[in-house]
Design an enzyme around this catalytic site. Structure first.
Site: not given
Ligand code: 3EB
Length: 339
Positions: A157, A209, A222, A329
């Site tokens: 991605r 991250y 988010r 989640e």
């Molecule tokens: C996180 O907050 C949890 O890789 O598209 C949540 C929503 C999560 C989307 C993604 C990953 C994704 O990292 C995991």
């Protein structure tokens, strides 16, 4: 939910589409409806659905409650087409598209190919702004050639999306979950005009991250806030029990409460910075709960009802969260008047 409740629900939405969970018995009727932007089923195995239609099934089965499908309805009739391997429905304001790629040998390469096709479609279609994406594929936590499949997905991605000059500031809201079967399924919402990216003050942005979670960071925001004339939508990404960038807690109830704190903080941030018309969880329009272990459904449902009441329609799906220590989640949607 009752049929009347579902119809009522759809009528209370605003903007270019409304979303409701409707009785699964209505599936075939709604699949024929010219106003259906999307009709999403929750099954054991993903399927692209009939050609020329707007219905498809995810490989994330519903865990409990009356069987529903997720119904996206446009007040205006939708146009249907196919391009770049996507089933597409669109209105003058939005484009919805879905694609199911059969399970291949290399999840990074497959993901890169699908996201490359998405960018191509965005560029040529006149709907250049990606607002919200869902990513589902089997065995998300399995290790292949030394890399966990979720991390390989993130690499593919990122490789596709990072060609964009404005990469970080144009990332959509997203969910990424392990399905029970059927290949790499991606569906998305795009628009003619951009939304506003919202981040979470309790969490490090996923696109920043540290490297230990994935060689290339997860490319999503988010949430996306979108104003449509007199209506506002908030698309909340899949949210888990992550504080900063670390997973916290190892039981479903404590993870649930941390996750709800995260969503509440996100809503508060959208309220304070962008004037979102709500500030509390129980004012959301829809929730979707993904559980790694279906046996947690009852305890999670009861805890959610204790905290939120029963005003937010919620569907529980069996889905594997992308970090193996995370048990659940939750994603959300708000639609309401522009304040
Ligand atoms: C996180 O907050 C949890 O890789 O598209 C949540 C929503 C999560 C989307 C993604 C990953 C994704 O990292 C995991």
């Amino acid at each position: 939910m009752s049929q009347a409740g579902a119809r009522q629900d759809a009528l209370t939405g605003c903007g270019p589409f409304s979303v409701s969970y409707v009785d699964a018995a209505l599936h075939d009727e709604l699949a024929q409806d010219p106003h259906t932007l999307a009709l999403i089923g929750f099954k054991q195995t993903a399927s692209a659905g009939p050609a020329g239609g707007s219905a498809f099934d995810t490989g994330l089965p519903q865990i409990n409650g009356d069987p529903v499908c997720e119904y996206w309805r446009s007040p205006a009739p939708v146009e249907r087409l196919e391009s770049e391997g996507f089933r597409i429905t669109r209105t003058p304001e939005v484009m919805f598209a879905s694609r199911l790629m059969p399970e291949g040998a290399d999840i990074a390469a497959d993901t890169r190919a699908v996201y490359g096709a998405i960018l191509q479609l965005l560029e040529t279609s006149g709907y250049p702004h990606l607002l919200r994406v869902w990513n589902y594929f089997p065995h998300i936590n399995a290790v292949e050639d030394g890399t966990e499949r979720y991390q390989a997905f993130c690499v593919g991605r990122h490789q596709a999306l990072s060609v964009l000059g404005t990469f970080e500031s144009s990332l959509p809201a997203a969910s990424a979950l392990g399905s029970q079967g059927g290949g790499l399924q991606i569906y998305f919402l795009a628009a003619r005009s951009p939304g506003v990216q919202i981040e979470n003050p309790r969490q490090v942005s996923a696109f920043r991250y540290p490297e230990r979670y994935s060689p290339r960071s997860p490319s999503f925001s988010r949430a996306t806030l979108k104003h449509w004339d007199d209506c506002t939508h908030l698309y909340i990404s899949g949210t888990a029990s992550i504080v900063g960038h670390e997973s916290v807690h190892d039981d479903p109830l404590t993870q649930l409460h941390e996750t709800l704190e995260n969503i509440a903080a996100l809503i508060g941030n959208a309220h304070d910075t962008e004037g979102l018309g709500i500030r509390q969880l129980d004012e959301l329009s829809k929730l979707k709960v993904y559980l790694r272990n279906p046996t947690h459904a009852d305890v999670v449902r009861r805890a959610m009802e204790a905290r939120l009441g029963d005003s937010v329609p919620t569907v529980f799906l069996h889905g594997d969260v992308c970090r193996s220590e995370l048990l659940l989640e939750i994603e959300g949607l708000y639609t309401g008047p522009h304040p």
